[in-house]
Design a protein around this motif. Structure first.
Motif: not given
Ligand code: F6P
Length: 278
Positions: A54-75
């Motif tokens: 999530c600290s990368l400017s090319s990544v807007g959202k992070y989803a994982s098998e270990e979480r209910d929902a995606a996190v992050g709201d960047g472009e």
């Protein structure tokens, strides 16, 4: 947009995940959204990857098998991660992996929206296979990836197979297909999809975690496991199927949706679909 920074971060983080495993073999109290118990190692790998990616400017959202929902709201891209694939193998000290799918649309979306995918294999060596422009295998040492095989393609003469699930739970058409395959290829099954898929990519053959009579959608997750692996195997000249169509075309409504997974040499996938359609 180049995917290199994403996979550089994955390689760097993989070394840390690997060196943290020894002290994280016990179970946490929680379960993941698929109802599976989580190891400390699953939770640690997930947090580290989320923070780094999530600290990368090319990544807007992070989803994982270990979480209910995606996190992050960047472009930017949405990365879908299985932080520790086959993590129950930590108990028996067998292979495990990390899987990363880079999607250009928000999730849930089909595998056709993948712009790249890769996986790390924690085996005797730590290696990473990335499908970006072609498929490349890297050896990771101290967080640094060094390319060791470029333009990887699935060998034309298949050698190995590995099928998950209990035989008594396999639907009859799959059981009959498996019986034929067993007369042609060598069985190699290790209980972590990445380890098993990497053998197929190395020697040629087929890996499947099929539909089961007890679980018609199989065990593996489409967004985090099935589609990224299908993208890599496709880029290496092989094919994938849910039993009747490419895993990349399977419609998705739920982030944690499961899907029967079959990947490998196209000849084996074609025969599988023919047998299941009979
Ligand atoms: O993600 C689930 C997983 O660990 C895969 O990596 C692997 O292919 C499968 O489960 C193994 O399941 P089983 O223990 O039923 O063989």
């Amino acid at each position: 947009m180049t995917l290199s920074p994403i996979f550089e971060v994955v390689a760097e983080t993989a070394s840390e995940i690997r060196s943290s495993l020894a002290g994280r073999r016990t179970y946490e109290d929680g379960v993941n959204p698929s109802g599976e118990t989580q190891l400390e190692a699953d939770v640690y790998a997930d947090r580290l990857l989320e923070e780094r990616l999530c600290s990368l400017s090319s990544v807007g959202k992070y989803a994982s098998e270990e979480r209910d929902a995606a996190v992050g709201d960047g472009e930017g891209y949405t990365v879908a991660v299985d932080p520790l694939d086959g993590s129950s193998n930590v108990k028996s000290n067998n292979a495990m992996g990390t899987i990363v799918g880079v999607y250009e649309e928000s999730l849930p979306t089909t595998g056709r929206s993948l712009v790249g995918a890769g996986y790390v294999l924690y085996g005797p060596l730590t290696t990473m296979v990335v499908a970006d422009d072609g498929v490349t295998e890297y050896v990771i040492e101290d967080g640094e990836p060094t390319a060791v095989r470029e333009d990887l393609s699935i060998p034309a003469d298949p050698v190995v197979y590995g099928f998950g699930g209990r035989k008594p739970d396999w639907p009859a058409p799959f059981a009959s297909y498996a019986e034929t395959v067993a007369t042609e290829l060598k069985l190699r099954y290790g209980g972590a999809m990445i380890g098993d898929v990497n053998q197929v990519l190395t020697y040629g053959g087929i890996f499947a975690y099929p539909a089961l009579d007890t679980h018609p959608d199989g065990k593996l997750r489409l967004l985090f496991e099935g589609a990224p692996i299908a993208h890599i195997i496709n880029a290496a000249g092989g094919s994938s199927s849910d039993g009747s169509q490419s895993l990349l075309d399977v419609e998705i409504t739920d982030l944690h949706q499961r899907v029967p997974v079959h990947v490998g040499n196209t000849s084996y996938i074609d025969r599988l679909e023919e047998t299941l359609a009979e």
